[in-house]
Write a protein that holds these residues in place. Structure first.
Motif, PDB file in Angstrom:
ATOM      1  N   HIS A  25      -2.896  -3.002  -4.152  1.00 31.99           N
ATOM      2  CA  HIS A  25      -1.847  -3.464  -3.239  1.00 31.99           C
ATOM      3  C   HIS A  25      -2.125  -4.869  -2.712  1.00 31.99           C
ATOM      4  N   ASN A  41       0.828  -1.197   0.000  1.00 31.01           N
ATOM      5  CA  ASN A  41       0.000   0.000   0.000  1.00 31.01           C
ATOM      6  C   ASN A  41       0.868   1.255   0.000  1.00 31.01           C
ATOM      7  N   GLU A  90      -7.696  -2.186  -4.009  1.00 30.37           N
ATOM      8  CA  GLU A  90      -7.081  -3.448  -3.614  1.00 30.37           C
ATOM      9  C   GLU A  90      -6.633  -4.305  -4.801  1.00 30.37           C
TER      10      GLU A  90
END
Length: 245
Positions: A161, A77, A120
């Motif tokens: 991430h 991230n 995500e």
């Protein structure tokens, strides 16, 4: 976690990732290592800085600080905050606006779900138009076998991430959600330009529609040795036909 930064899917974040992990090995916390060696537009802080009962996204928007745990998920991230700062800021703005409007309930709601999915698991693709047609049709033989040489003119960049975290221990079925909006050829390989282009296109109406198409990333030519054999793509549990088929 031991991460093979030479893997092709890590290319855009590999140099920063190596440096951050080396700093961690010398005793820095992950937030400290990110701030020193892979700084983004916001400051990485310990997860303990997030007050109990405060939404993560709202805290980031209000303070300019990103709570960061000592794990690979938050490492990736942080690396995406470093590589795609404008786009990450825009996603956070959208999340914070949705929280301000609707509060934090038992479920995120369609918009926040779509933003989270992008954050995500998204990927960006610059590719010749025939590859796009095959991808959107989920015509895997055309995409990966018949038009295999066309991938030399394509570039897939992973944004999510969680997607990158999965690929630290790769397995065949890992699937990205590719933004169904071709990255312009004019941007070349300048990822700062990709970031600016993407940030301008991340809005609530577009994301709410979930404009994504699936792509099993280990099918990308050159990304996984086993896919040199066309039989690799015969696995219908991974390379699924369209639902209407």
């Amino acid at each position: 976690m031991l991460i093979d930064w030479s893997a092709p899917w890590f290319g855009p974040v590999a140099d920063a990732g190596r440096t951050v992990q080396a700093a961690q090995a010398q005793g820095l916390s992950l937030p400290e290592a990110l701030n020193r060696h892979a700084a983004g537009p916001l400051i990485a802080v310990s997860q303990s800085d997030l007050p109990e009962g405060v939404a993560y996204e709202a805290f980031i928007a209000a303070t300019g600080r990103v709570p960061t745990r000592e794990n690979p998920h938050d490492l990736f991230n942080g690396l995406i905050w470093h590589r795609f700062p404008a786009s990450k800021r825009q996603l956070n703005r959208l999340q914070a606006q949705a929280i301000a409007a609707d509060g934090v309930g038992a479920v995120r709601g369609p918009l926040r779900d779509a933003i989270t999915l992008f954050d995500e698991n998204a990927a960006l693709l610059r590719a010749p138009e025939p590859l796009w047609r095959a991808l959107l049709a989920r015509d895997w033989p055309a995409l990966f076998v018949e038009r295999r040489r066309a991938w030399a003119q394509a570039r897939l960049v992973l944004f999510g991430h969680a997607l990158l975290e999965k690929l630290a221990q790769p397995y065949k079925s890992i699937t990205a959600h590719v933004l169904a909006l071709p990255v312009p050829e004019s941007l070349g390989d300048d990822l700062a330009a990709w970031d600016a282009w993407l940030a301008e296109r991340l809005d609530a109406s577009r994301l709410r529609a979930k404009p994504f198409t699936p792509l099993p990333v280990l099918g990308v030519p050159g990304w996984w040795a086993a896919n040199a054999d066309p039989a690799f793509y015969a696995d219908r549990a991974v390379f699924r036909p369209p639902r209407t088929a």
